[in-house]
Scaffold this motif. Sequence first.
Motif, PDB file in Angstrom:
ATOM      1  N   ASN A 151     -14.968   6.912   0.623  1.00  0.00           N
ATOM      2  CA  ASN A 151     -14.639   5.811   0.228  1.00  0.00           C
ATOM      3  C   ASN A 151     -15.900   4.803   0.129  1.00  0.00           C
ATOM      4  N   ALA A 152     -16.836   4.918   0.758  1.00  0.00           N
ATOM      5  CA  ALA A 152     -18.031   4.201   0.584  1.00  0.00           C
ATOM      6  C   ALA A 152     -18.642   4.564  -0.685  1.00  0.00           C
ATOM      7  N   ALA A 153     -18.549   5.879  -1.191  1.00  0.00           N
ATOM      8  CA  ALA A 153     -19.171   6.188  -2.321  1.00  0.00           C
ATOM      9  C   ALA A 153     -18.128   5.627  -3.522  1.00  0.00           C
ATOM     10  N   MET A 154     -17.006   5.565  -3.384  1.00  0.00           N
ATOM     11  CA  MET A 154     -15.977   5.083  -4.499  1.00  0.00           C
ATOM     12  C   MET A 154     -16.309   3.873  -4.299  1.00  0.00           C
ATOM     13  N   THR A 155     -16.431   2.765  -3.408  1.00  0.00           N
ATOM     14  CA  THR A 155     -16.729   1.206  -3.589  1.00  0.00           C
ATOM     15  C   THR A 155     -18.089   1.043  -4.121  1.00  0.00           C
ATOM     16  N   PHE A 156     -19.083   1.945  -3.879  1.00  0.00           N
ATOM     17  CA  PHE A 156     -20.258   1.962  -4.447  1.00  0.00           C
ATOM     18  C   PHE A 156     -20.408   1.888  -5.942  1.00  0.00           C
ATOM     19  N   SER A 157     -19.396   2.968  -6.384  1.00  0.00           N
ATOM     20  CA  SER A 157     -19.581   3.124  -7.885  1.00  0.00           C
ATOM     21  C   SER A 157     -18.855   1.763  -8.706  1.00  0.00           C
ATOM     22  N   VAL A 158     -17.731   1.114  -7.989  1.00  0.00           N
ATOM     23  CA  VAL A 158     -17.139   0.087  -8.263  1.00  0.00           C
ATOM     24  C   VAL A 158     -18.198  -1.176  -8.445  1.00  0.00           C
ATOM     25  N   ARG A 159     -18.966  -1.344  -7.384  1.00  0.00           N
ATOM     26  CA  ARG A 159     -19.972  -2.251  -7.409  1.00  0.00           C
ATOM     27  C   ARG A 159     -21.238  -2.175  -8.474  1.00  0.00           C
ATOM     28  N   VAL A 160     -21.514  -0.972  -8.729  1.00  0.00           N
ATOM     29  CA  VAL A 160     -22.427  -0.703  -9.713  1.00  0.00           C
ATOM     30  C   VAL A 160     -21.674  -0.998 -11.083  1.00  0.00           C
ATOM     31  N   VAL A 334     -14.366  -0.090   3.299  1.00  0.00           N
ATOM     32  CA  VAL A 334     -14.447   1.033   3.738  1.00  0.00           C
ATOM     33  C   VAL A 334     -13.571   1.544   4.993  1.00  0.00           C
ATOM     34  N   PRO A 335     -14.022   1.010   5.949  1.00  0.00           N
ATOM     35  CA  PRO A 335     -13.337   1.543   7.293  1.00  0.00           C
ATOM     36  C   PRO A 335     -11.518   1.122   7.180  1.00  0.00           C
ATOM     37  N   TRP A 336     -11.292   0.140   6.082  1.00  0.00           N
ATOM     38  CA  TRP A 336      -9.701  -0.099   6.060  1.00  0.00           C
ATOM     39  C   TRP A 336      -9.141   0.958   5.360  1.00  0.00           C
ATOM     40  N   PHE A 337      -9.738   1.315   4.255  1.00  0.00           N
ATOM     41  CA  PHE A 337      -8.997   2.346   3.258  1.00  0.00           C
ATOM     42  C   PHE A 337      -9.122   3.644   4.097  1.00  0.00           C
ATOM     43  N   THR A 338     -10.224   4.018   4.942  1.00  0.00           N
ATOM     44  CA  THR A 338     -10.310   5.198   5.723  1.00  0.00           C
ATOM     45  C   THR A 338      -9.185   5.374   6.827  1.00  0.00           C
ATOM     46  N   ALA A 339      -9.076   4.204   7.595  1.00  0.00           N
ATOM     47  CA  ALA A 339      -7.989   3.926   8.785  1.00  0.00           C
ATOM     48  C   ALA A 339      -6.625   4.422   7.936  1.00  0.00           C
ATOM     49  N   ALA A 340      -6.335   3.446   6.826  1.00  0.00           N
ATOM     50  CA  ALA A 340      -5.023   3.907   6.238  1.00  0.00           C
ATOM     51  C   ALA A 340      -4.898   5.408   5.879  1.00  0.00           C
ATOM     52  N   GLN A 341      -5.958   6.211   5.410  1.00  0.00           N
ATOM     53  CA  GLN A 341      -5.756   7.475   4.941  1.00  0.00           C
ATOM     54  C   GLN A 341      -5.455   8.479   6.274  1.00  0.00           C
ATOM     55  N   ARG A 342      -5.832   7.823   7.537  1.00  0.00           N
ATOM     56  CA  ARG A 342      -5.870   8.683   8.618  1.00  0.00           C
ATOM     57  C   ARG A 342      -4.601   8.278   9.185  1.00  0.00           C
ATOM     58  N   GLU A 343      -4.173   7.165   9.402  1.00  0.00           N
ATOM     59  CA  GLU A 343      -3.114   6.614  10.336  1.00  0.00           C
ATOM     60  C   GLU A 343      -1.755   6.767   9.667  1.00  0.00           C
ATOM     61  N   VAL A 344      -1.782   6.635   8.203  1.00  0.00           N
ATOM     62  CA  VAL A 344      -0.359   6.337   7.662  1.00  0.00           C
ATOM     63  C   VAL A 344       0.195   7.700   7.347  1.00  0.00           C
ATOM     64  N   GLU A 345       1.370   7.988   7.553  1.00  0.00           N
ATOM     65  CA  GLU A 345       2.004   9.406   7.247  1.00  0.00           C
ATOM     66  C   GLU A 345       1.872   9.960   5.794  1.00  0.00           C
ATOM     67  N   PRO A 346       1.087  10.985   5.724  1.00  0.00           N
ATOM     68  CA  PRO A 346       0.648  11.589   4.333  1.00  0.00           C
ATOM     69  C   PRO A 346       1.547  11.227   3.278  1.00  0.00           C
ATOM     70  N   GLY A 347       3.048  11.470   3.216  1.00  0.00           N
ATOM     71  CA  GLY A 347       4.043  11.374   2.510  1.00  0.00           C
ATOM     72  C   GLY A 347       4.443  10.054   2.190  1.00  0.00           C
ATOM     73  N   LYS A 348       3.776   9.166   2.572  1.00  0.00           N
ATOM     74  CA  LYS A 348       4.128   7.640   2.456  1.00  0.00           C
ATOM     75  C   LYS A 348       2.604   6.792   2.097  1.00  0.00           C
ATOM     76  N   LEU A 349       1.694   7.446   1.972  1.00  0.00           N
ATOM     77  CA  LEU A 349       0.423   6.813   2.106  1.00  0.00           C
ATOM     78  C   LEU A 349       0.336   5.976   0.641  1.00  0.00           C
ATOM     79  N   ALA A 350       0.858   6.718  -0.642  1.00  0.00           N
ATOM     80  CA  ALA A 350       0.287   6.033  -1.739  1.00  0.00           C
ATOM     81  C   ALA A 350       1.437   4.650  -1.693  1.00  0.00           C
ATOM     82  N   ARG A 351       2.640   4.720  -1.203  1.00  0.00           N
ATOM     83  CA  ARG A 351       3.485   3.711  -1.087  1.00  0.00           C
ATOM     84  C   ARG A 351       2.689   2.548  -0.166  1.00  0.00           C
TER      85      ARG A 351
END
Length: 413
Positions: A151-160, A334-351
């Motif tokens: 997620n840090a690499a993703m947001t780094f690319s956005v800022r660049v 970055v921790p926000w996105f990572t926590a959602a990917q960890r804590e949210v039920e995988p089948g509902k993560l996109a929603r």
Amino acid sequence: MPSPPATDTVHPPAPRTTVLRDPAFARLWSGTTASGLATWALPFILGLAVLDGSLTAAGLGLVLATRTVGFLAAVPVGGILADRCSRRAVVRWSGIAAALATPFLAVGLGGSTLLMAAAAAVVGAGQGACRPAFQALTAEVVDPPLRQQANAAMTFSVRVSTLVGPGLTALLSTVAGTGVLLLGTGLLWLVAALLPPPGAPRAVGVSVRAPFHVEFADGLREARRHPWFMAGLGALTAVIATGYSATGVLLPLVSRDHYGTEVVLAAALTAYTAGALAGAVLVARWRPRSQGWAALAGLACYGFAPLSLLFATDPVVVIAAYVLAGVGIELFNVPWFTAAQREVEPGKLARVSSLDFLFSYGLAPVGLALIAPAAQAFGIEAVLATCALLCFLAPALAALAPGARDFRTREMA
């Protein structure tokens, strides 16, 4: 004495220590970077079209508005579809839709603003539909220990992209017309559509699907199951609607009226991006004990941006405040996105991710629209003070929610 026969010993592969060496992630990162470049380049290219007379200022506003409407309409639909079927397929078809609509932007340039507005709505819809799918696809492609790095690499690319995109586009405009540059964003959308890798296999054999509104409500219930997420989303929305709006609307006015130059405006925006880049590098490895509280403290740092504009301070103070705001926003993201990917039920993560984008970014135009009239009615100083206060207060209140300390959901027995 004969030597013992050779034996083939199979050793398990060593665990990866960096996500940057993963070919699948490299493809995903490249796809998201291409979509980010296309997204951030479009307004700048259309601005160049206004300068060369092929698009009016009113036409620019209409085209950007319809793109925003398309984005907001497609985000929840994209979240539902990405939970129903392949996340990669949603990314692919969203990117292809944006790529196919982009040539109509070039065709309408200098002729039909309505055609451009319709094409921009489709481009915005492609952008909106792929955002939650990309978030969920990251959780499928990257192992949990490496997701914060990813997620840090993703947001780094956005800022660049935001840092070099305008300059690169301006440079290309010296050798190519705005129509050609618009077609270039279509090629970027094709890269975003075709390059990402497949994710985890999706469940098959489900013949009956609930209506869209039922599945959306199911995603909302999943989000409400995580109090820290709802509180954090409220804080993020408040900060974007106030601090971000102060930057977008009031910073140019303060730069002109207090300092008599636009240099402070350019320096502050560059400082913010540079701070965000530094924050992304820092948070890729940093793991504070109370990560949720640290992330919310980072989010609160955005309050220093409007606070620095409240007084006619030295420009260095404004620049330092925007560096701090940039660092802080990535310490949160970055921790926000990572926590959602960890804590949210995988089948509902996109929603759940679609709710994140829908509320945080969806309400940003409201703040932009209201802040100028508020400044006229109550004065710039009062509005800046209110924005700073809300930026500090909202994350502090969110820190009181259950699970906010480390962004973890604790189920009640």
